[in-house]
Design an enzyme around this catalytic site. Structure first.
Site, mmCIF file in Angstrom:
data_model
loop_
_atom_site.group_PDB
_atom_site.id
_atom_site.type_symbol
_atom_site.label_atom_id
_atom_site.label_comp_id
_atom_site.label_asym_id
_atom_site.label_seq_id
_atom_site.Cartn_x
_atom_site.Cartn_y
_atom_site.Cartn_z
ATOM 1 C CG ASP A 239 3.215 5.721 -4.272
ATOM 2 O OD1 ASP A 239 3.714 4.635 -4.620
ATOM 3 O OD2 ASP A 239 2.174 5.805 -3.588
ATOM 4 C CG ASP A 240 3.079 3.631 -8.317
ATOM 5 O OD1 ASP A 240 3.509 3.118 -7.273
ATOM 6 O OD2 ASP A 240 1.983 3.318 -8.837
ATOM 7 C CB CYS B 106 2.797 0.596 -2.498
ATOM 8 S SG CYS B 106 2.194 1.500 -3.918
ATOM 9 C CG HIS C 33 0.560 0.453 1.115
ATOM 10 N ND1 HIS C 33 0.497 1.179 -0.038
ATOM 11 C CD2 HIS C 33 -0.593 -0.247 1.190
ATOM 12 C CE1 HIS C 33 -0.654 0.931 -0.651
ATOM 13 N NE2 HIS C 33 -1.333 0.070 0.074
ATOM 14 C CG ASP D 181 6.659 2.952 -4.121
ATOM 15 O OD1 ASP D 181 6.669 3.332 -5.315
ATOM 16 O OD2 ASP D 181 5.602 2.643 -3.517
ATOM 17 C CG HIS D 182 7.040 0.157 -7.256
ATOM 18 N ND1 HIS D 182 6.276 0.628 -8.298
ATOM 19 C CD2 HIS D 182 6.267 0.229 -6.154
ATOM 20 C CE1 HIS D 182 5.091 0.967 -7.832
ATOM 21 N NE2 HIS D 182 5.053 0.752 -6.528
#
Ligand code: CA
Length: 463
Positions: free
Chosen positions: A39-40, A78, A132, A314-315
């Protein structure tokens, strides 16, 4: 050869020779999918050329897989990003543009990536954060999860020990998320340690049938909580905060500026920048360690040669670039994310590809690789040619969009350029030449020298 040996040979080869007459046997040889989501997570890992960030386990996966060097998410937040790659549809189609809307609210009959596998005989599990999870802790499972997708879905919480330790809010409490905790206890006092533990258990239980195991780690996402030992890996004086280039053009205010976040970031001291980097990297290595446990189990259970392994963030994330310490921009830092895929037969192991690809492609790629029929209407394409030969020529742009305040940003990334329009160009345009400006610090949109290029990019800024 005796007749008994002939019998053995025939039994073994029959499903291959006559797949149409042996659907059960064919299904049994379908590869598993181990789908790991961080995540992130930005592209700062050993395998992405940043040895100061300790990621030996993700690096190990890259050594037996294909590393995508230019993979782009369709939305740098997200829920919209995950809703896109888990349905194979663009945010314009899912109409999920924030963290509050569940994809099935807008598309009740959509077939998700895990659902496709579930409906084709796979055991599907979601551990931790895959879709999410919005709302309060209590609401998270019910609000945002998708029961049609999973055989088993579990979400985790830290133990009381894991919520104690040393830490502070780096904005004096102005931004609640902007805090760290070097936590007491060990990995399994944190949700991500529990996710790894259960992923291993499920693989042990399910190793004889095809599975789609989605393993969702929450770090390095804020709040930046990890066991203290991971913080100790990054002494503050070893970290070098980003310095903005002196010859940069001024960013459009809409691109990163304005609001409580920008105000808080502007006030960061050098010491606070190091502090932020330390807690982000602590979370990165914490997640990497959990990935390692899952990969170890895959080897130990002799599943590696039966399993496609996917690792994604996710990014991306800014650590001070363009004055920003977060996601939710359509600069390269936020739109680009790690993507590594390892095939069961070890093909293309350790190679990388410079192809510009979209996360949207994950769905059709996994359908293609497993032989499972995908639902109609997917908006990406299979990346199988790149996995089989990472040097394959590939000329498709990648699209990322974002909503910032009242303005809609749309960005297209080609092999050389990033071109961005805000409110169809009415609120501003940006053009960056990646041949000379990888950090996107010199907006050349108003330079007449690039007028022809601009006109071309304008024509393809919407997919
Ligand atoms: Ca995220």
């Amino acid at each position: 050869m005796t007749s008994a040996r002939w019998m053995v040979v025939l039994v073994l080869v029959a499903p291959c020779l006559f797949p149409l007459h042996a659907p059960a046997a064919e299904a049994a040889v379908r590869p598993n999918v181990l789908f790991i989501v961080a995540d992130d997570l930005r592209n700062e890992l050993g395998c992405y050329g940043v040895p100061a960030v300790k990621s030996p386990n993700i690096d190990r996966l890259a050594a037996r897989g294909v590393r995508f060097d230019r993979a782009y998410v369709q939305y740098p937040v997200c829920n919209p990003s995950r809703s896109s790659f888990l349905t194979g549809l663009r945010p314009d189609t899912t109409r999920v543009l924030d963290n509050s809307v569940k994809v099935r609210k807008n598309l009740p009959d959509v077939v998700t990536l895990p659902q496709m596998f579930k409906e084709n005989g796979y055991f599907t599990a979601s551990l931790g954060k895959i879709f999410h999870r919005g709302g309060t802790m209590e609401e998270r499972n019910e609000q945002m999860d998708d029961e049609k997708s999973w055989t088993v879905s579990r979400f985790y919480q830290a133990t009381a020990t894991g919520l104690r330790g040393e830490g502070r809010n780096m904005t004096g409490g102005k931004l609640n998320w902007c805090r760290w905790l070097a936590a007491d206890g060990d990995d399994e006092d944190q949700p991500d340690g529990q996710v790894a533990r259960d992923a291993i258990k499920l693989m042990e239980e399910q190793k004889d049938k095809p599975f789609f195991l989605a393993v969702g780690f929450h770090k390095p996402h804020d709040p930046f909580i990890a066991p203290k030992k991971y913080f100790d890996l990054y002494p503050l004086d070893s970290l070098k905060p980003h310095v903005e280039p002196a010859d940069r053009t001024k960013d459009l205010k809409i691109a990163t500026g304005g609001g409580a976040l920008a105000e808080a970031f502007d006030k960061f001291t050098d010491a606070e920048r190091r502090e932020f980097m330390r807690c982000y990297y602590a979370g990165t290595t914490f997640t990497d360690t959990q990935v390692g446990k899952v990969l170890d189990a895959l080897e130990r259970l002799k599943l590696a040669d039966k399993t496609i392994v996917v690792f994604v963030g996710d990014h991306g994330y800014h650590l001070g670039e363009h004055g920003w310490w977060n996601k939710n921009t359509i600069f390269e830092y936020s739109a680009r994310a790690p993507l590594i895929m390892a095939l069961p037969d070890g093909r293309s192991a350790g190679k990388s590809t410079p192809a510009v690809v979209e996360f949207l492609n994950l769905f059709p790629t996994l359908a293609d690789l497993t032989g499972v029929k995908p639902p109609a209407g997917l908006q990406g394409v299979s990346m199988r040619p790149l996995l089989e030969n990472p040097a394959t020529s590939w000329d498709r742009p990648a699209y990322t969009q974002v909503q910032r305040g009242k303005s809609a940003g749309r960005s297209v990334r080609t092999d050389r350029w990033r071109y961005t329009e805000w409110d169809d160009g009415k609120a501003g345009v940006e053009l960056y030449d990646h041949q000379t400006d990888a950090g996107e610090y010199r907006n050349v949109a108003s330079d007449p020298k690039y007028a022809a290029e601009m006109a071309k990019l304008k024509g393809i800024v919407k997919p």
